[in-house]
Design a protein around this motif. Structure first.
Motif, short mmCIF file in Angstrom:
data_model
loop_
_atom_site.label_atom_id
_atom_site.label_comp_id
_atom_site.label_asym_id
_atom_site.label_seq_id
_atom_site.Cartn_x
_atom_site.Cartn_y
_atom_site.Cartn_z
N PHE A 155 0.83 -1.20 0.00
CA PHE A 155 0.00 0.00 0.00
C PHE A 155 0.86 1.26 0.00
O PHE A 155 0.45 2.30 -0.47
CB PHE A 155 -0.91 -0.03 1.23
N SER A 156 2.09 1.13 0.53
CA SER A 156 2.93 2.32 0.65
C SER A 156 4.19 2.30 -0.22
O SER A 156 4.86 3.32 -0.33
CB SER A 156 3.33 2.53 2.11
N THR A 157 4.54 1.16 -0.82
CA THR A 157 5.72 1.11 -1.66
C THR A 157 5.54 0.11 -2.80
O THR A 157 5.06 -1.00 -2.57
CB THR A 157 6.99 0.76 -0.85
N PRO A 158 5.92 0.49 -4.00
CA PRO A 158 5.75 -0.42 -5.14
C PRO A 158 6.74 -1.58 -5.16
O PRO A 158 6.55 -2.52 -5.91
CB PRO A 158 5.94 0.49 -6.35
N VAL A 159 7.77 -1.55 -4.34
CA VAL A 159 8.76 -2.63 -4.36
C VAL A 159 8.33 -3.83 -3.52
O VAL A 159 8.97 -4.87 -3.53
CB VAL A 159 10.16 -2.16 -3.91
N ALA A 160 7.25 -3.69 -2.78
CA ALA A 160 6.81 -4.78 -1.91
C ALA A 160 6.26 -5.94 -2.72
O ALA A 160 5.55 -5.75 -3.70
CB ALA A 160 5.74 -4.28 -0.96
N THR A 161 6.64 -7.12 -2.31
CA THR A 161 6.11 -8.35 -2.90
C THR A 161 5.68 -9.26 -1.75
O THR A 161 6.05 -9.04 -0.60
CB THR A 161 7.18 -9.09 -3.72
N ARG A 162 4.94 -10.29 -2.10
CA ARG A 162 4.55 -11.27 -1.09
C ARG A 162 5.80 -11.89 -0.46
O ARG A 162 5.87 -12.07 0.75
CB ARG A 162 3.67 -12.35 -1.72
N GLU A 163 6.77 -12.20 -1.29
CA GLU A 163 7.99 -12.83 -0.80
C GLU A 163 8.71 -11.92 0.19
O GLU A 163 9.23 -12.40 1.21
CB GLU A 163 8.92 -13.17 -1.97
N LEU A 164 8.74 -10.63 -0.09
CA LEU A 164 9.39 -9.68 0.82
C LEU A 164 8.65 -9.64 2.16
O LEU A 164 9.29 -9.66 3.22
CB LEU A 164 9.42 -8.28 0.21
N VAL A 165 7.34 -9.63 2.13
CA VAL A 165 6.54 -9.60 3.36
C VAL A 165 6.80 -10.86 4.18
O VAL A 165 7.05 -10.79 5.39
CB VAL A 165 5.04 -9.43 3.03
N VAL A 166 6.74 -12.02 3.55
CA VAL A 166 6.95 -13.28 4.26
C VAL A 166 8.37 -13.32 4.83
O VAL A 166 8.58 -13.71 5.99
CB VAL A 166 6.67 -14.48 3.33
N LYS A 167 9.35 -12.90 4.06
CA LYS A 167 10.74 -12.88 4.53
C LYS A 167 10.91 -11.94 5.71
O LYS A 167 11.57 -12.28 6.71
CB LYS A 167 11.65 -12.46 3.37
N ALA A 168 10.29 -10.77 5.65
CA ALA A 168 10.41 -9.80 6.72
C ALA A 168 9.79 -10.32 8.02
O ALA A 168 10.37 -10.17 9.10
CB ALA A 168 9.77 -8.47 6.31
N VAL A 169 8.62 -10.95 7.91
CA VAL A 169 7.97 -11.49 9.11
C VAL A 169 8.79 -12.67 9.65
O VAL A 169 8.97 -12.79 10.87
CB VAL A 169 6.51 -11.90 8.82
N THR A 170 9.35 -13.48 8.79
CA THR A 170 10.19 -14.60 9.23
C THR A 170 11.40 -14.05 10.01
O THR A 170 11.72 -14.58 11.09
CB THR A 170 10.67 -15.42 8.01
N ARG A 171 12.02 -13.01 9.50
CA ARG A 171 13.18 -12.41 10.19
C ARG A 171 12.75 -11.77 11.50
O ARG A 171 13.47 -11.83 12.49
CB ARG A 171 13.86 -11.36 9.30
N LEU A 172 11.59 -11.15 11.53
CA LEU A 172 11.07 -10.54 12.74
C LEU A 172 10.93 -11.57 13.86
O LEU A 172 11.17 -11.28 15.02
CB LEU A 172 9.71 -9.89 12.43
N LEU A 173 10.54 -12.77 13.47
CA LEU A 173 10.29 -13.82 14.46
C LEU A 173 11.55 -14.57 14.88
O LEU A 173 11.52 -15.32 15.86
CB LEU A 173 9.28 -14.82 13.89
#
Length: 174
Positions: A155-173
């Protein structure tokens, strides 16, 4: 001619979804909604009480659809974030509506059902933390909010992908 109340309401809700997602609460016009729905604008007030009442109903329906389609999975928060991301890609109007709601109302829940569901998700995350399945580096509500907000990254950046979101949450955890 006998009016079909439910069909009329459905047409108004469909037209309102587009109008509110495009123009926000303040910019939306009931005359455009009524014209698009093929109704008299008095029907909006008869069925929903006000333009704001119509907006609240549209947002409530959109939120309920996401809640139904994407149940929380505390043991797989990266997958949950990915499924939310997918849903927001298919239903971008929801994020626009939520944004307009926040501009007008802050972070207040749209209704009791939404507030209750949010509390249930927090409880599920807290339980997974107690069971050692999730990090305790964050309070349950903080962790849930981080996961959800990462899922709306597109919603806020065009570079976001599903893979980026999943990777970021995985790293967060981790």
């Amino acid at each position: 001619m006998v009016r079909d109340r439910e069909a009329t309401k459905a047409k108004l809700l469909e037209a309102a979804l587009t109008e509110f997602a495009t123009h926000g609460i303040a910019g939306a016009r009931v005359d455009r909604i009524a014209a698009e729905a093929g109704c008299n604008k008095a029907m909006i007030y008869a069925y929903f009480g006000s333009k704001e009442g119509l907006f609240d109903e549209v947002l409530k329906i959109q939120l309920a659809q996401v809640i139904e389609a994407v149940p929380i999975t505390p043991d797989d928060l990266p997958g949950y974030a990915g499924r939310l991301f997918d849903t927001y890609q298919r239903q971008p109007e929801l994020l626009r509506l939520a944004g307009y709601h926040r501009l007008e109302n802050g972070f207040e829940a749209t209704n009791k059902a939404e507030a209750d569901h949010h509390a249930e998700k927090i409880a599920a995350v807290a339980e997974a933390q107690r069971e050692g399945l999730l990090t305790t580096d964050f309070e349950a509500e903080e962790l849930l909010d981080l996961v959800v907000h990462l899922s709306i990254l597109a919603f806020s950046t065009p570079v976001a992908t599903r893979e980026l979101v999943v990777k970021a949450v995985t790293r967060l955890l981790s």
